[in-house]
Design a protein around this motif. Structure first.
Motif, short mmCIF file in Angstrom:
data_model
loop_
_atom_site.label_atom_id
_atom_site.label_comp_id
_atom_site.label_asym_id
_atom_site.label_seq_id
_atom_site.Cartn_x
_atom_site.Cartn_y
_atom_site.Cartn_z
N LEU A 249 34.04 -37.86 -49.64
CA LEU A 249 33.29 -36.83 -48.93
C LEU A 249 33.57 -36.94 -47.44
CD1 LEU A 249 31.86 -36.75 -51.71
CD2 LEU A 249 29.74 -36.24 -50.49
N PHE A 250 33.79 -35.78 -46.80
CA PHE A 250 34.18 -35.75 -45.39
C PHE A 250 33.46 -34.60 -44.71
CE2 PHE A 250 37.67 -34.21 -42.37
CZ PHE A 250 37.30 -35.05 -41.34
N THR A 251 32.62 -34.93 -43.73
CA THR A 251 31.84 -33.90 -43.02
C THR A 251 32.60 -33.25 -41.88
OG1 THR A 251 30.77 -35.78 -41.90
CG2 THR A 251 29.50 -34.66 -43.61
N ALA A 252 33.87 -33.55 -41.77
CA ALA A 252 34.77 -32.86 -40.82
C ALA A 252 34.34 -33.02 -39.37
CB ALA A 252 34.91 -31.38 -41.18
N ASP A 253 33.75 -34.15 -39.04
CA ASP A 253 33.34 -34.38 -37.65
C ASP A 253 34.53 -34.47 -36.71
OD1 ASP A 253 30.18 -35.32 -37.69
OD2 ASP A 253 31.23 -35.72 -39.55
N THR A 254 35.67 -34.90 -37.22
CA THR A 254 36.87 -35.03 -36.38
C THR A 254 37.77 -33.80 -36.44
OG1 THR A 254 38.01 -36.16 -38.20
CG2 THR A 254 36.90 -37.54 -36.57
N THR A 260 34.83 -27.98 -36.88
CA THR A 260 34.05 -29.22 -36.76
C THR A 260 32.71 -29.10 -37.48
OG1 THR A 260 35.04 -29.51 -34.57
CG2 THR A 260 33.18 -30.92 -35.14
N ARG A 261 32.50 -29.95 -38.45
CA ARG A 261 31.22 -30.04 -39.18
C ARG A 261 30.75 -28.66 -39.70
NH1 ARG A 261 28.28 -34.69 -39.80
NH2 ARG A 261 26.09 -34.41 -40.35
N ARG A 262 31.73 -27.85 -40.09
CA ARG A 262 31.43 -26.51 -40.60
C ARG A 262 31.38 -26.49 -42.12
NH1 ARG A 262 35.41 -21.59 -39.01
NH2 ARG A 262 36.73 -22.48 -40.67
#
Length: 303
Positions: A249-254, A260-262
């Motif tokens: 799972l990856f919250t796409a913060d980077t 970003t975090r979308r």
């Protein structure tokens, strides 16, 4: 020409998806014209692995080096900032359309033997949409005359209305993988009692996820299910069969803005990061042997 190559559109009722030539992945999927995946446009290079197929290994490999069958191998460092080889060899390779119907397309890719991976593989994926959602059926055959080490993953980003922090997440996992600053394994530990325990559906909140989970609970059909629900009642479930023992799972913060975090990447994987080096849950295909696995996405659109 689209930057992701030829586009293959499939549909069934209100379900529509687009599979692409570059990487053989899923560029878009929606239900009733509501996006279920955080995809990308035809004028974009696939960002952050969105919808990509990851083989013959998913995730990261330390220094791109591993040993197998008495040989030592070096792969290109495709994540140079962390000195890792990441996400396999096929996500930038061209895939061919092998067969198709209005609601499905089968694509294939031949991985040639090369210095860092001296085995030839034939990969096929059948993408299907129906009233039951999106389905991916994978097969991988070893064309080499020696056993081949192998792993596979996929990288869809799931998207719901509203901020990610407000989405409810359920992950049926009892074990998580702790990693270092390079995203490489340090140890496994129980999920219970940590901030990563989503065994019961709860808001993601400010949790930062780039985390692999295993020891997955499964239903009667042998599938594990990760579920996301929005406050407005939208629900998206990613399921995977027993061939996939891990989920990242990856919250796409980077991720770069505006991604970003979308959205939340929910990545079914057959093995954890660094498996080519550690051998953990690594598949070894005998000459001529074929591996198969399947996963998919179901969506309930409120309103």
């Amino acid at each position: 020409m689209a930057l992701s190559g030829e586009q293959w559109d499939i549909e069934a009722g209100t379900h529509r998806a687009t599979v692409v030539e570059v990487g053989g992945g899923i560029r878009a999927y929606g239900v009733r014209d509501v996006p279920v995946l955080d995809g990308y446009g035809t004028d974009e290079i696939c960002p952050g692995g969105a919808g990509a197929q990851l083989a013959p290994w998913p995730n990261r490999l330390r220094d791109g080096r591993y040993e197998f069958g008495g040989g030592e191998y070096q792969l290109a460092l495709s994540e140079p900032a962390r000195h890792n080889a990441i996400h396999g060899l096929v996500r930038w390779m061209p895939w061919r359309r092998l067969a198709g119907t209005p609601d499905s397309v089968t694509v294939g890719c031949a991985v040639p033997a090369q210095p860092g991976y001296p085995w030839s593989l034939a990969l096929t994926t059948r993408w299907t949409v129906s009233e039951h959602g999106l389905r991916a059926e994978h097969s991988v055959r070893n064309l080499a005359d020696a056993p081949a080490p192998f792993g596979l993953g996929c990288h869809p980003y799931l998207r719901l209305p509203g901020p990610l922090d407000e989405w409810l997440l359920r992950v049926p996992a009892r074990t998580l993988l702790r990693t270092d600053e390079r995203g490489l394994p340090v140890r496994t530990e129980p999920v219970a009692g940590t901030g990563y325990d989503f065994g019961t559906s709860r808001p993601i909140g400010d949790t930062v996820l780039d985390t692999a989970f295993t020891n997955l609970s499964r239903g009667d059909a042998g599938t594990m299910e990760v579920t996301l629900t929005s406050p407005g009642g939208h629900m998206v479930t990613l399921w995977a069969d027993e061939s996939f023992g891990w989920v990242q799972l990856f919250t796409a913060d980077t991720a770069k803005p505006p991604r970003t975090r979308r959205s939340l990447a929910v990545e079914p994987m057959t093995c954890p990061p660094d498996a080519l080096r550690t051998g953990q849950d690594l598949i070894v295909l005998a000459p001529g042997e074929t591996w198969r696995g399947a996963w998919g996405i179901r969506a309930t659109i409120a309103g």
